[in-house]
Design an enzyme around this catalytic site. Sequence first.
Site, PDB file in Angstrom:
ATOM      1  N   ASP A 150       5.064  -2.687  16.502  1.00 19.53           N
ATOM      2  CA  ASP A 150       4.717  -3.786  15.616  1.00 19.53           C
ATOM      3  C   ASP A 150       3.454  -4.509  16.095  1.00 19.53           C
ATOM      4  O   ASP A 150       2.860  -4.129  17.103  1.00 19.53           O
ATOM      5  CB  ASP A 150       5.919  -4.750  15.588  1.00 19.53           C
ATOM      6  CG  ASP A 150       6.135  -5.363  14.223  1.00 19.53           C
ATOM      7  OD1 ASP A 150       5.166  -5.470  13.470  1.00 19.53           O
ATOM      8  OD2 ASP A 150       7.284  -5.756  13.922  1.00 19.53           O
ATOM      9  N   ASP A 210       6.358  -6.853   4.847  1.00 19.65           N
ATOM     10  CA  ASP A 210       7.712  -6.297   4.724  1.00 19.65           C
ATOM     11  C   ASP A 210       8.170  -6.196   3.268  1.00 19.65           C
ATOM     12  O   ASP A 210       8.003  -7.129   2.476  1.00 19.65           O
ATOM     13  CB  ASP A 210       8.707  -7.190   5.475  1.00 19.65           C
ATOM     14  CG  ASP A 210       8.476  -7.132   6.968  1.00 19.65           C
ATOM     15  OD1 ASP A 210       7.469  -6.532   7.399  1.00 19.65           O
ATOM     16  OD2 ASP A 210       9.296  -7.695   7.710  1.00 19.65           O
TER      17      ASP A 210
HETATM   18  C1  GAL Z   1       8.158  -7.149  11.266  1.00 22.98           C
HETATM   19  C2  GAL Z   1       8.253  -5.732  10.744  1.00 22.98           C
HETATM   20  C3  GAL Z   1       9.672  -5.509  10.285  1.00 22.98           C
HETATM   21  C4  GAL Z   1      10.621  -5.734  11.443  1.00 22.98           C
HETATM   22  C5  GAL Z   1      10.416  -7.109  12.031  1.00 22.98           C
HETATM   23  C6  GAL Z   1      11.224  -7.322  13.297  1.00 22.98           C
HETATM   24  O1  GAL Z   1       6.868  -7.385  11.707  1.00 22.98           O
HETATM   25  O2  GAL Z   1       7.328  -5.546   9.712  1.00 22.98           O
HETATM   26  O3  GAL Z   1       9.810  -4.221   9.733  1.00 22.98           O
HETATM   27  O4  GAL Z   1      10.405  -4.744  12.409  1.00 22.98           O
HETATM   28  O5  GAL Z   1       9.043  -7.314  12.351  1.00 22.98           O
HETATM   29  O6  GAL Z   1      11.040  -8.584  13.857  1.00 22.98           O
END
Ligand code: GAL
Length: 503
Positions: A150, A210
């Site tokens: 991430d 997301d």
């Molecule tokens: C976001 C990501 C999500 C999930 C989340 C966890 O940045 O896009 O899919 O992994 O973090 O905190």
Amino acid sequence: MAVTVLNTLLVGLLATGVEAVSNGLALTPPMGWNNWNAFGCDVSEELLLSTAETIINLGLRDLGYQYVVLDDCWQDVNGRDANGKLQPELSRFPNGLKSISDQLHSKGLKYGMYSSAGEMTCARFDGSLDHEVEDAQSFASWGVDFLKYDSCYHMGRIGTPQISFNRFKTMSDALNATGRPILLNLCNWGEDYVHTWGMSIANSWRITGDIYDSFTRPDDLCGCDTTISDPFCIAPGTHCSVLFILNKVAAFADRSIPGGWSDLDMLEVGQGGMTDEEYKAHFALWAALKSPLFLGNDLRDMPASALTIINNPAILALSQDPHGRSVTRVRRDVQGVAKDEWGMGETQVWSGYLQNGDEVVIFLNAGGEDIEMQVTLAEIFIPFGPGGSAPHVKSDWAVHDLWAHRMSEETAEALMAAATDERRAAILKDVNWYNATETPFEEGLRNNDPRLFGEKIGEVKAGGILKAPVTSHAARVFRLRRIAKQGETFKGKSIDRVAKDEL
Ligand code: GAL
């Protein structure tokens, strides 16, 4: 040994000149399950292992859903141990992480984990920025096969493609240096033009904020203009609808190639926020666009209708087609399309070439009314030549509906209720369900296995038009199969070879 094997593979890949990152992984889009969409931070060993059991019991492993991925929040709140190593929260993972990967591997599954190229993960646990080498070694020592990586809390190391590329490349190199094949699932939500460099260092790259469980509803938390395909937007955010994600990827859908895929985010099928038709459309488009296919719902407690979407082998065969190219959008209409309850209204036609010369065509009705949609063969085959010049336009085509042989809900319910392996095997055998462990999709497609081709529902004559009714918020998914005329050639070649040779 592993490194030698990898190097041999690497030479082979470079020689063909069409694959992306050189770790030899993800030659078709990876498939599996990730806990984030349904469970967020509520993770545990029990969740992973009971889900793995369900993946196997429902026949999903044997359809290719291999990776079981633990997302954010697995870490001990106190951070790294005295030696600077990441450590799991023991109350949630009492037997450690290696024990989980061992159990998954013994069942023929693979193990995925999560970290961030930042000082913290998005949920504020320790991140891997400037700890790439030791963290990659930890992942390798835990038997990890897949890293979702991430981009939260990047400490300002963002703003140009070069800065982001370097930040992520450090982990890519560190993973490769472990000698363990670890698929890199980069997740920077499309920032810094990742669609132009992700394929050089990762097996997939997220292209939006997301996803959320809505088909078209715009939401301010998903930044950027929701009505145009805008690859350059900032603040990708969350709450991105299926339609938003499609419109974002449309401008660079052709970037995915074997080994490197645009990631449209994890699936929402079965979560409850969309209708059955919307989930079918979401699933089929993700498959045809070659997104990694990660189920995001609670598989242990899902409606039968959800199972009959995610286990459709005719749709999965689009995702796993060995040619490995995404459909592209050949037509989009906004003018004159009735608006839906969110003020959105458009139709889209996506099409793409498949390894055996078939063509997938998807009619998407994201408008507020049931309509008849249509597209000419000339438009479908635009990637092979504009203005009807593609040789394909001169052929007749059989039209196959890929949802025609969806599993019945009664069968799905019986499967979910069955208590023993024998009973489950008997149910799947009874309905002659496809098993990609026994017959990989590539082989099934080569042998024209009827379970991968839906049902023939009509024909389009040379130079003709494909037409079909499409209800509001739904998609029709067709596989067009050339009806070859005896001895038909183009530029001296058998007509069936034309598409492949000319790509
Ligand atoms: C976001 C990501 C999500 C999930 C989340 C966890 O940045 O896009 O899919 O992994 O973090 O905190």
